[in-house]
Design an enzyme around this catalytic site. Structure first.
Site, mmCIF file in Angstrom:
data_model
loop_
_atom_site.group_PDB
_atom_site.id
_atom_site.type_symbol
_atom_site.label_atom_id
_atom_site.label_comp_id
_atom_site.label_asym_id
_atom_site.label_seq_id
_atom_site.Cartn_x
_atom_site.Cartn_y
_atom_site.Cartn_z
ATOM 1 N N LYS A 137 0.853 -1.184 0.000
ATOM 2 C CA LYS A 137 0.000 0.000 0.000
ATOM 3 C C LYS A 137 0.891 1.237 0.000
ATOM 4 O O LYS A 137 1.633 1.494 0.952
ATOM 5 C CB LYS A 137 -0.912 0.001 1.230
ATOM 6 C CG LYS A 137 -1.842 1.209 1.302
ATOM 7 C CD LYS A 137 -2.738 1.128 2.535
ATOM 8 C CE LYS A 137 -3.671 2.310 2.647
ATOM 9 N NZ LYS A 137 -4.542 2.228 3.843
ATOM 10 N N LYS A 190 -2.059 -1.601 -3.801
ATOM 11 C CA LYS A 190 -2.926 -0.419 -3.783
ATOM 12 C C LYS A 190 -2.059 0.841 -3.829
ATOM 13 O O LYS A 190 -1.112 0.931 -3.046
ATOM 14 C CB LYS A 190 -3.773 -0.436 -2.511
ATOM 15 C CG LYS A 190 -4.688 0.770 -2.319
ATOM 16 C CD LYS A 190 -5.377 0.731 -0.973
ATOM 17 C CE LYS A 190 -6.290 1.947 -0.795
ATOM 18 N NZ LYS A 190 -6.910 1.988 0.534
#
Length: 266
Positions: A137, A190
């Site tokens: 992330k 992400k």
């Protein structure tokens, strides 16, 4: 595909999210009637996979993803990793006991996958509830609309000290491997489109693990606004993007376009 839904406190309320065109916040009592038409196009509620994002940012006064403690030497407030992952694991357990099939720690604190997995096992839920880790992330400007939607923007500083810097593919690979070693059942990258190289690397290095990609709020809003400005056709852009995710190795796509796609495909 997974559709992210924003749930807020209160009752009998549906709120528009200005920065996410077409998306809304729902109180719990509005969820069933809202989702029923969408789900009816694909499956029945008993077969629906329910995933719960696990983080603390929406529940803290400061908007950060963990708990702060004063440093013993300087007295300066710093993120307390140990306290944070204990609380995150407790929240994940609560979701699991409430019926979640998948819990997804999104905080990026070191050791949180192990903490969550261990607590699930201790409560005899380790084989019933999967852990989808937000493994790679990145600290990204593309989260802006989400933070508005979840009302979780940090009140000071930013999250760059515990999310990945944009240029660090090596750190991303190590984070993915760490989550595998800690027992993650599903890995995630992400945002999506700016990090297709990381997505491909994740699949190449961990081919036996389901791999998710999160097409985040800024990616969604960017395509919506460009299509509204007649820059390109929305359907063509959405499907080209989804093909890119699939080509790079994604097995699961988390996207705000799910309602749009069910309409198009039906």
């Amino acid at each position: 595909m997974i559709f992210p839904v924003f749930v807020c406190e209160g009752s009998n309320s549906v709120e528009d999210i200005a920065s996410l065109p077409g998306q809304k916040r729902y109180t719990v009592d509005k969820l069933v009637e809202t989702l029923e038409p969408l789900v009816a196009k694909a499956t029945a509620f008993p077969d629906l996979l329910l995933c719960c994002d696990v983080c603390l940012c929406a529940y803290t006064s400061h908007g950060h993803c963990g708990i702060f403690s004063a440093d013993s030497a300087s007295g300066k407030l710093e993120l307390d990793n140990s306290k944070s992952i204990r609380r995150i694991a407790q929240v994940a357990l609560k979701y699991a006991k409430s019926g979640a099939h998948v819990v997804a720690p999104s905080d990026m604190m070191d050791g949180r996958v192990s903490a969550v997995k261990s607590l699930l096992v201790q409560n005899h839920l380790g084989s019933r509830v999967a852990v989808m880790a937000y493994s790679a992330k990145f600290a990204s400007c593309f989260y802006g609309p989400f933070r508005d939607a979840a009302e979780s923007a940090p009140s000071f500083g930013d999250r760059s000290t515990y999310q990945l810097p944009a240029g660090s593919s090596g750190l991303a690979n190590r984070a993915l491997s760490r989550d595998v070693n800690e027992g993650a059942d599903i890995l995630m990258v992400k945002p999506g489109l700016p990090y297709l190289d990381v997505l491909k690397s994740a699949k190449d290095n961990h081919p036996d693990y389901p791999l998710a990609v999160y097409q985040v709020s800024g990616e969604y809003a960017m395509l919506i606004h460009a299509a509204n400005a007649k820059t390109f056709d929305l359907k063509a852009a959405v499907f080209e993007t989804l093909n890119a995710f699939h080509r790079a190795g994604a097995d699961i796509v988390i996207s705000y376009f799910v309602p749009y796609l069910t309409d198009v495909l039906s």
